[in-house]
Design a protein around this motif. Sequence first.
Motif, short mmCIF file in Angstrom:
data_model
loop_
_atom_site.label_atom_id
_atom_site.label_comp_id
_atom_site.label_asym_id
_atom_site.label_seq_id
_atom_site.Cartn_x
_atom_site.Cartn_y
_atom_site.Cartn_z
N THR A 84 0.83 -1.20 0.00
CA THR A 84 0.00 0.00 0.00
C THR A 84 0.86 1.25 0.00
O THR A 84 2.08 1.20 0.19
N ALA A 85 0.22 2.38 -0.22
CA ALA A 85 0.94 3.66 -0.24
C ALA A 85 1.53 3.98 1.13
O ALA A 85 2.61 4.57 1.23
N VAL A 86 0.85 3.58 2.19
CA VAL A 86 1.36 3.84 3.54
C VAL A 86 2.64 3.03 3.78
O VAL A 86 3.61 3.54 4.35
N ASP A 87 2.66 1.79 3.31
CA ASP A 87 3.87 0.97 3.45
C ASP A 87 5.03 1.58 2.68
O ASP A 87 6.16 1.63 3.17
N GLN A 88 4.76 2.06 1.47
CA GLN A 88 5.81 2.67 0.67
C GLN A 88 6.31 3.95 1.30
O GLN A 88 7.52 4.22 1.32
N LEU A 89 5.40 4.76 1.85
CA LEU A 89 5.79 6.00 2.51
C LEU A 89 6.66 5.72 3.73
O LEU A 89 7.69 6.36 3.93
N ALA A 90 6.27 4.75 4.53
CA ALA A 90 7.05 4.39 5.71
C ALA A 90 8.42 3.86 5.32
O ALA A 90 9.43 4.20 5.95
N ARG A 91 8.48 3.05 4.28
CA ARG A 91 9.75 2.52 3.81
C ARG A 91 10.67 3.63 3.31
O ARG A 91 11.86 3.67 3.63
N ASN A 92 10.12 4.57 2.54
CA ASN A 92 10.92 5.68 2.03
C ASN A 92 11.42 6.57 3.16
O ASN A 92 12.57 7.01 3.15
N LEU A 93 10.56 6.86 4.12
CA LEU A 93 10.96 7.68 5.26
C LEU A 93 12.06 6.99 6.07
O LEU A 93 13.03 7.63 6.48
N SER A 94 11.92 5.69 6.25
CA SER A 94 12.93 4.94 6.98
C SER A 94 14.27 4.97 6.25
O SER A 94 15.32 5.13 6.87
N ARG A 95 14.25 4.82 4.95
CA ARG A 95 15.49 4.89 4.17
C ARG A 95 16.14 6.25 4.26
O ARG A 95 17.36 6.36 4.39
N LYS A 96 15.34 7.32 4.20
CA LYS A 96 15.89 8.67 4.29
C LYS A 96 16.52 8.92 5.65
O LYS A 96 17.59 9.51 5.76
N ILE A 97 15.87 8.47 6.70
CA ILE A 97 16.42 8.64 8.04
C ILE A 97 17.71 7.84 8.18
O ILE A 97 18.70 8.33 8.72
N ARG A 98 17.72 6.63 7.66
CA ARG A 98 18.90 5.78 7.75
C ARG A 98 20.07 6.39 6.98
O ARG A 98 21.20 6.40 7.46
N THR A 99 19.83 6.90 5.78
CA THR A 99 20.92 7.49 5.01
C THR A 99 21.37 8.81 5.61
O THR A 99 22.55 9.13 5.56
N TYR A 100 20.46 9.56 6.21
CA TYR A 100 20.83 10.82 6.86
C TYR A 100 21.74 10.56 8.06
O TYR A 100 22.77 11.24 8.24
N THR A 101 21.42 9.56 8.86
CA THR A 101 22.25 9.29 10.04
C THR A 101 23.55 8.63 9.67
O THR A 101 24.54 8.78 10.39
N SER A 102 23.61 7.92 8.54
CA SER A 102 24.87 7.28 8.16
C SER A 102 25.84 8.28 7.53
O SER A 102 27.05 8.06 7.53
N HIS A 103 25.35 9.42 7.02
CA HIS A 103 26.21 10.43 6.41
C HIS A 103 26.78 11.40 7.43
O HIS A 103 27.58 12.24 7.09
N ARG A 104 26.36 11.34 8.65
CA ARG A 104 26.83 12.28 9.68
C ARG A 104 28.23 12.02 10.05
O ARG A 104 28.91 11.16 10.06
#
Length: 104
Positions: A84-104
């Motif tokens: 569903t769209a909610v699953d995709q949104l949660a997955r995308n948000l999780s990826r963005k947070i993960r990549t943001y914290t790994s670039h710090r």
Amino acid sequence: MGLCDGLSHCKLALAFAVMMDLLGGSALLVGVFAKLEINGQDYGDLLVYSGVLLVVASLAGWVLWYSGNIEGLTQKKELGHISTAVDQLARNLSRKIRTYTSHR
């Protein structure tokens, strides 16, 4: 096979629940059966109320432990449903947070 194989998941929640039950139950029993008077003030009620609060707090640990040990639930992908769209949104948000914290 170990002794705690049946408790496979969420051992911290189980330890929290058991500890709160032991502390709450003992505080409750001491508050009911012991004479706790200091300078004319009775502190038995304080132990009874705090014991009840600890036992109620242990319910959160039991719920976390039980829900963490539920097995056999299948994911939507295994059932053949399109995500569903909610699953995709949660997955995308999780990826963005993960990549943001790994670039710090």
